[in-house]
Write an enzyme that holds these catalytic residues in place. Structure first.
Site, PDB file in Angstrom:
ATOM      1  N   GLY A 218      13.339  73.933  32.539  1.00  0.00           N
ATOM      2  CA  GLY A 218      14.457  73.991  33.383  1.00  0.00           C
ATOM      3  C   GLY A 218      14.913  75.313  34.262  1.00  0.00           C
ATOM      4  N   HIS A 293      -5.805  69.868  46.891  1.00  0.00           N
ATOM      5  CA  HIS A 293      -5.655  68.471  46.008  1.00  0.00           C
ATOM      6  C   HIS A 293      -4.219  68.279  46.113  1.00  0.00           C
ATOM      7  CE1 HIS A 293      -5.786  71.699  43.067  1.00  0.00           C
ATOM      8  NE2 HIS A 293      -4.839  71.268  42.651  1.00  0.00           N
ATOM      9  N   ARG A 375      -0.204  82.453  48.891  1.00  0.00           N
ATOM     10  CA  ARG A 375      -1.288  82.596  48.086  1.00  0.00           C
ATOM     11  C   ARG A 375      -1.913  81.299  48.044  1.00  0.00           C
ATOM     12  NH1 ARG A 375      -2.629  79.785  43.246  1.00  0.00           N
ATOM     13  NH2 ARG A 375      -4.176  81.225  42.069  1.00  0.00           N
ATOM     14  N   ASP A 377      -4.161  78.509  46.600  1.00  0.00           N
ATOM     15  CA  ASP A 377      -4.865  78.083  45.295  1.00  0.00           C
ATOM     16  C   ASP A 377      -6.212  77.732  45.586  1.00  0.00           C
ATOM     17  OD1 ASP A 377      -4.507  77.287  42.324  1.00  0.00           O
ATOM     18  OD2 ASP A 377      -4.620  75.068  43.361  1.00  0.00           O
ATOM     19  N   GLU A 407      -7.237  82.880  46.279  1.00  0.00           N
ATOM     20  CA  GLU A 407      -7.485  83.085  45.006  1.00  0.00           C
ATOM     21  C   GLU A 407      -9.058  82.959  44.896  1.00  0.00           C
ATOM     22  OE1 GLU A 407      -7.384  80.435  40.557  1.00  0.00           O
ATOM     23  OE2 GLU A 407      -6.717  79.536  42.513  1.00  0.00           O
ATOM     24  N   HIS A 480      -0.665  82.894  35.450  1.00  0.00           N
ATOM     25  CA  HIS A 480      -0.490  81.573  34.710  1.00  0.00           C
ATOM     26  C   HIS A 480      -1.890  81.022  34.148  1.00  0.00           C
ATOM     27  CE1 HIS A 480      -1.608  80.374  38.851  1.00  0.00           C
ATOM     28  NE2 HIS A 480      -1.619  79.299  38.317  1.00  0.00           N
ATOM     29  N   ASP A 481      -2.866  81.459  34.737  1.00  0.00           N
ATOM     30  CA  ASP A 481      -4.317  80.758  34.331  1.00  0.00           C
ATOM     31  C   ASP A 481      -4.865  81.899  33.315  1.00  0.00           C
ATOM     32  OD1 ASP A 481      -4.406  78.702  36.035  1.00  0.00           O
ATOM     33  OD2 ASP A 481      -5.077  80.295  37.965  1.00  0.00           O
ATOM     34  N   ASP A 549      -3.419  79.208  28.855  1.00  0.00           N
ATOM     35  CA  ASP A 549      -2.510  78.014  29.456  1.00  0.00           C
ATOM     36  C   ASP A 549      -2.515  77.042  28.364  1.00  0.00           C
ATOM     37  OD1 ASP A 549      -1.543  76.061  30.693  1.00  0.00           O
ATOM     38  OD2 ASP A 549      -3.251  75.568  32.102  1.00  0.00           O
ATOM     39  N   ARG A 553       2.868  80.645  29.395  1.00  0.00           N
ATOM     40  CA  ARG A 553       3.782  80.277  30.395  1.00  0.00           C
ATOM     41  C   ARG A 553       5.162  80.249  29.340  1.00  0.00           C
ATOM     42  NH1 ARG A 553       0.709  75.580  33.663  1.00  0.00           N
ATOM     43  NH2 ARG A 553      -1.319  76.800  34.253  1.00  0.00           N
TER      44      ARG A 553
END
Length: 651
Positions: A218, A293, A375, A377, A407, A480-481, A549, A553
């Protein structure tokens, strides 16, 4: 200080050590000294020059080598070699001086940019020696042709936004940063995990298994607004937000509608409030551009029928039908990494591409709403046409001040992706890239004490990129990767092959964590002081742990931050604010060994020197007077650092 072969003008010699096979004359003779000039000035970035400039390649060579001539063998990327002799200039004290002047405009054959590869040949009566380079700057010699120097000639008017250099970036994964009090509307089938403090992110039993990613904690845009004072206390000047557009998943890399801010994040009202409040504090906001995508649950594909208008999956008559590659309509289509919920866009389709890059397209409209940059992706998968058009519209709509970062995980100058050489940094596409090589260099240093790898990686990047790019590199330790940097520095590799059910609960021991915090302090010092802009992944400054991942996170530990680590990051933020040399100053290594190094940032009268040691105790000899830039205490002429110690000095 004892230099890495540096000359008195401050430019490192072209040799750190001779790393070549055993040949008597190669071993016994003094190595050649190679340097470069651009328009009459020595350059620390010999591999990237603006088109139209004069590049001089200068060589000092001991007569003991027995060279009768020196030749430059150069070729355009993918083209044929041509040999150009260097001019013999003079002999002094047993050293021959050679020079070659290259007209870069002529080299590009009328074009505005180009990529070239070259080596020098030392022609002798009995054989020929060839230069090799481990890092695009230093030189070794061998009897066979080998690793060549790369030379990027970029567009002469290429500049990057001045506001970015010298700043501090903060990367926010929105669902996990802060649950603000403003109005939000959850997705219809969203599952809310109420345990912000101890909740574990939703995960698959093993990597690659299907996962709905519909469990949310949230966090929202209102929460970012509420924490702007906290971010300002860290010295943050740039907010980099994970995707904000309407999407099904908690990570939102499966865009559902590029024209809407996700209502679960607070929608348009929260977005406008964040832009307004951030700008009022002098902060910039850049978005995650996911343009390769979409989600299958989107207005464009509409596989689940969630949207009223027909999508590409539903009808060949849909506007969006040709935006995707169908091998066998409707269920066999190209996806990103074969993940069927992420159908890949066909950016060669003009209607699709111009939806994003047109004068009234997605990128232009959000830039007009106050977005300061993007940025991109998976930039490797975006076409050249897309990147060219995007740069045009971003720069036009921002008077050149919009930022575009890609990236890219490797050296971006000669990156090959899907069989094509990319021209990211030629001046017509990206401003900069995510600096994953820097992360690799830091991990080699702090985990293994490998200062030589650290030296070579940084030297290669800085000697390859335009100076404008080096000032704007996105220096990261985690994203995050990737696994959390604290976990990588503390776990010693024990989690590498463990199942997700174990990794979900595995944390560092007290001793492991203590050691990891010590190492992270050094890693972050380097992140904040080398060329480029530090990008702090949310919560690294607070001591968040987590494996790959999705365990990297976890929600931000508000009220449970590591106070010592947080104070350290705040001190680094002040360091960048108070020392403009970290924005546009030169960078050079002063000393380097197997486990220690010193480098300098200098601009006019201002100098910052960073020392680090990961081996046995080492004493650095200092020239001049210094104070510790973080404590203000005076430093003696000789400074001894034990294993794992570092210092930031101000001249």
């Amino acid at each position: 200080m004892k230099g890495c072969g540096g000359d008195r003008n401050g430019f490192p010699h072209a040799t750190v050590k001779m790393l070549i096979r055993s040949h008597n004359d190669i071993e016994k003779n003094a190595p050649p000294h190679l340097w470069w000039e651009v328009n009459g000035h020595k350059t620390a970035t010999p591999g990237a020059v603006p088109c139209g400039s004069e590049l001089k390649i200068c060589l000092e060579l001991s007569r003991a080598w027995g060279a009768s001539a020196v030749v430059c063998r150069i070729s355009p990327d993918g083209g044929e070699d041509r040999d150009i002799p260097l001019t013999f200039v003079k002999t002094a004290h047993g050293v021959d001086f050679y020079m070659l002047s290259l007209d870069t405009a002529a080299l590009c054959g009328g074009g505005e940019s180009g990529l070239f590869y070259y080596e020098l040949l030392l022609v002798r009566g009995w054989d020929t020696l060839f230069t090799h380079t481990p890092n695009n700057k230093d030189v070794t010699l061998a009897r066979e042709s080998g690793s060549r120097f790369r030379l990027l000639v970029y567009e002469k008017n290429f500049v990057t936004p001045a506001w970015f250099a010298g700043g501090t970036m903060y990367h926010i994964f929105l669902d996990r940063f802060c649950r603000g009090e403003g109005a939000v509307t959850p997705n219809a089938d969203a599952v809310i995990n109420p345990d912000w403090a101890n909740g574990i992110p939703q995960y698959a039993r093993k990597p690659g298994d299907p996962l709905s990613n519909n469990v949310f904690f949230g966090g929202n845009l209102w929460g970012v607004v509420e924490k702007l004072d906290y971010l300002q206390s860290l010295g943050v000047t740039v907010l980099y937000l994970s995707p904000v557009f309407k999407a099904y998943s908690n990570h939102r890399y499966d865009t559902g509608d590029y024209e809407k801010i996700d209502e679960f994040l607070g929608g348009e009202e929260a977005f406008d409030a964040l832009i307004r409040e951030a700008h009022a504090r002098g902060m910039k906001v850049i978005l995650d551009g996911v343009f390769n995508h979409t989600g299958d649950d989107s207005r464009y594909f509409n596989r689940r029928g969630s949207y009223l208008a027909e999508g590409a999956y539903q009808s060949r008559a849909s506007r969006y039908a040709n935006w995707y590659h169908f091998r066998n309509f409707p269920d066999d289509y190209e996806c990103w990494w074969n993940i069927d919920i992420l159908p890949r866009l066909d950016l060669a389709n003009e209607d699709c591409r111009r939806y994003f890059t047109g004068e009234d397209g997605i990128i232009s409209s959000w830039t007009a709403r106050g977005v300061d940059g993007w940025r991109l992706d998976v930039a490797d998968e975006l076409s050249d046409d897309f990147l060219d058009e995007m740069r045009h519209v971003v720069k036009k709509n921002t008077q050149g001040e919009g930022l575009i970062i890609g990236e890219v995980w490797e050296n971006a100058v000669d990156k090959t992706a899907y069989g094509s050489r990319r021209r990211y940094l030629s001046g017509s596409q990206l401003d900069s890239v995510m600096n994953y090589p820097f992360r690799n260099a830091v991990l080699a240093l702090v985990n293994y004490g490998d200062a030589e790898t650290f030296y070579h990686i940084l030297t290669e990047i800085y000697a390859s990129y335009p100076r404008e790019v080096s000032h704007s590199l996105m220096n990261l330790l985690g994203t995050h990767d990737t696994a959390r940097i604290l976990t990588l520095l503390g776990d010693g590799g024990k989690g590498e092959y463990l199942p997700n059910d174990t990794l979900a609960h595995l944390m560092l021991s007290e001793d492991e964590r203590k050691n990891a915090v010590t190492l992270l302090k050094l890693a972050s010092v380097l992140q904040f002081t080398v060329f480029g802009v530090p990008s702090v992944y949310y919560g690294d400054e607070a001591g968040i742990e987590g494996y790959g991942d999705p365990f990297c996170r976890r929600p931000f530990p508000w009220g449970r931050e590591d106070a010592d680590l947080l104070a350290h990051y705040r001190a680094l933020g002040r360091l960048r604010r108070e020392h403009p040399v970290l924005a546009r100053g030169d960078f050079r290594f002063l000393e380097c060994g197997a486990h220690h190094f010193a480098f300098e940032r200098a601009d006019g009268e201002e100098r910052i020197v960073v020392l680090a040691n990961m081996g046995e105790a080492h004493t650095f000899a200092l020239s001049g007077s210094y104070t510790n830039a973080l404590t203000g205490k005076a430093v003696a002429k000789r400074l001894t650092l034990a294993r794992g110690e570092w210092a930031v000095l101000q001249a």
